[in-house]
Write an enzyme that holds these catalytic residues in place. Structure first.
Site: not given
Lengths: 483, 138
Positions: A406-407, A98, A332, A205
């Site tokens: 990032h999360g 992705d 990404n 997600n």
């Protein structure tokens, strides 16, 4: 397998796996984590994957791993590797399928108290305006030449169509357009997958959330971003859809033979790579940039559609209902950037696989209004928990190639999550907590349960404790839309 | 998971993605079982009123690559034409294959599979046949 005894503690928030751990390692691995986070990740293979990344040829410095790390394929998620440009390599698997999966945050001056009676209608309007779910087609069907223009222009393509503002572009990483995209290096198969998916969220997600700014930690930075306590914000998480998936698939396949041609030996075939200055490496870089631009355009179109939903619900009822861009950042991606390595300024290709650029104050690459505070870093939490807005700090440039987390980072597999949590019960629990849920499937919802993720607050404490980012605001979800 | 002993598949735990262990007595059967596993992960239901057939020819440089190329082809047909196949016949010669695919339009799909990865992909030769673990990006 890597164990805790293989790690050297640098500080409460930093650890190192020395390059001597395995014979084929070329550099060390620097990990940003608390002991508690480290102990939790020993259950999966993320550190072993980071050690594998440390065997890539042409690395400019240590491999870096963020506290939201978890096991991926090839690279760990949360992994950062910088390779010398142009003599180092580029690895499609190190950027991910992705390509330019990322996050966009829009702020507003809509008070949550005034918005409360309309949240149900807003959830319906957003769900309708922003197509989500498996293989969903969007509202935009592109001709071959239009798709090439999206590849070349990114979010600027949307601007030319009247679907973006100048501020939207300025407040997007690289102004929403990576230079050097090469649509002619994208296969017809990828183009077939990309033509009808622009302006769609996808599944997994990916999400769209309406949030309320719950707490502000840095008033000056929040004011510059237009974030006001008690007001709504909108977060969009998605990427380049089937277009990027196919480009990565094509090049991972092609690079299987490239590694033989360039005599590159790797511990995992998903790490395949080619020199950036080789025809194969240059072609992938151009195709990857095309997908990155597609993703910038995708999030721009979703933002445009979300603005229309806000207008439909709030216009005439609430004054100042508009959504303004705070920032849009990739997590990404592969970027050619200049960094200081051992006191020398060097051009490198930074692979960020589940990691966010986090440039500190004064960086030329960030908008003028953010120069004094640093680049906004958007950290979505797990569904139903807080998300964070941070800013990059100067130390990120020295410690992590200008990168941050990032999360929250997964801890449970999707099947484990479904065993522990039932989708219908989760929805009831979230709704009881005041969160409006629109989900494509209940099992899909269960896979993304908060229990499946680390505590995002601890992840944020770690990057802030390590000095690579600073807190600006914490956001609480009100509406969650998932494919 | 299937009940068969000689051939079948089972899902393994993977933090971010989906992984399956697949086994079969020979290489063509391993490919077919892998396709079944992928469709099961995606939660695909076929619309039996819209039957289709396809024939594809594929080539790669080794057995593992051919497996990835074959599954990626099925994913491509899934995404671009909304097709999946419940009857697969293969002829494999070296690292080339011909596949006769019978299936239908997809009525329902629970999960998007982004890609078939090469992560630690290694077809193991066992006394009773072949075994492989495949990681899918989801």
């Amino acid at each position: 397998m890597v164990s805790l005894k293989d790690l050297r503690k640098v500080s409460d928030y930093e650890w190192e796996i020395p390059s001597t751990l395995r014979e084929d390692m070329r550099v060390a691995v620097r990990i940003f984590a608390t002991r508690q986070i480290l102990e939790a990740v020993m259950n999966d293979r993320s550190l072993e994957q980071a050690v594998n990344v440390a065997t890539l040829p042409g690395l400019a410095g240590n491999v870096v791993v963020m506290p939201d790390m978890h096991q991926g394929y090839g690279f760990p998620i949360g992994g950062i590797a910088a390779t010398l440009y142009p003599e180092g390599v580029i690895s499609p698997g190190g950027i991910g399928y992705d390509i330019n999966c990322g996050v966009r945050l829009l702020g507003s001056f809509i008070s949550v108290d005034l918005a409360e009676p309309y949240l149900d209608s807003l959830a319906v309007a957003l769900d309708h305006a922003c197509p989500s779910g498996v293989g969903k087609e969007g509202l935009f069907h592109l001709s071959a030449s239009e798709l090439d223009q999206v590849c070349l222009l990114g979010a600027r393509w949307a601007f030319q169509k009247g679907l973006a503002s100048e501020q939207d572009l300025q407040r997007t990483e690289e102004e929403g357009c990576l230079k050097g995209a090469m649509p002619d290096k994208v296969s017809p198969r990828a183009k077939a997958r990309g033509r009808d998916q622009l302006g769609t969220l996808g599944s997994g997600n990916h999400f769209l959330e309406v949030e309320v700014v719950e707490q502000i930690f840095d008033a000056k930075a929040a004011q510059k971003m237009g974030l006001q306590e008690g007001c709504l914000a909108l977060m969009i998480h998605c990427g380049s859809r089937g277009f990027g998936h196919q480009i990565c698939t094509d090049y991972v396949q092609e690079f299987q033979s490239a590694v033989r041609r360039y005599d590159i030996h790797l511990p995992d075939r998903e790490l395949v790579c080619a020199p950036l200055n080789s025809p194969e490496g240059a072609a992938y870089l151009g195709a990857m940039r095309a997908a990155a631009n597609y993703a910038f355009a995708n999030r721009q179109l979703l933002a445009h559609q979300a603005r229309k939903a806000f207008e439909e619900v709030f216009a005439g009822k609430i004054q100042r209902w508009h959504l303004h861009q705070v920032y849009d950042v990739a997590h990404n991606i592969g970027k050619v950037e200049t960094h200081s390595v051992r006191d020398h300024s060097v051009k490198v290709c930074v692979h960020r696989k589940g990691a966010t650029r986090a440039f500190g104050p004064g960086s030329r690459e960030i908008p003028p209004e953010y120069q004094s505070i640093g680049q906004p870093v958007l950290v979505p939490g797990s569904m139903g928990t807080s998300s964070w807005v941070l800013v990059g700090a100067a130390e990120s440039m020295d410690k992590s190639f200008g990168s941050s987390c990032h999360g929250a980072g997964r801890v449970l597999s999707r099947s484990q999550a479904k065993k522990q949590v039932r989708g219908d019960q989760l929805r009831s629990r979230l709704e009881a907590g005041g969160i409006h849920i629109r989900a494509g499937s209940l099992p899909g919802l269960a896979e993304e349960a908060p229990e499946a993720y680390k505590d995002v607050d601890e992840v944020v404490e770690t990057v802030c404790g390590a000095g690579i980012a600073r807190k600006v605001a914490r956001l609480r979800p009100l509406i969650v839309i998932k494919g | 998971m299937t009940d068969e002993k000689e051939l079948g598949f089972i899902e393994l735990q993977h933090t971010a993605d989906r992984a399956v262990r697949v086994w079969a007595p020979d290489y063509p059967a391993l490919l077919i079982q892998s396709a079944r596993a992928m469709y099961e992960i995606a939660g695909i239901l076929l619309d039996q009123d819209c039957k289709v057939e396809r024939m594809v020819e594929l080539a790669a440089s080794d057995d593992e690559s051919l497996l990835v190329v074959f599954l990626s082809e099925l994913l491509f047909l899934q995404e671009t034409e909304n097709l999946a196949f419940n009857k697969i016949r293969l002829r494999v010669s070296g690292f080339e294959l011909q596949a006769w695919l019978s299936g239908a339009k997809i009525k329902e799909q629970a999960k998007e599979i982004k890609a078939v990865t090469y992560h630690n992909l290694n077809i193991n030769r066992l006394p009773q046949g072949l075994e492989v673990t495949i990681v899918f990006d989801v």
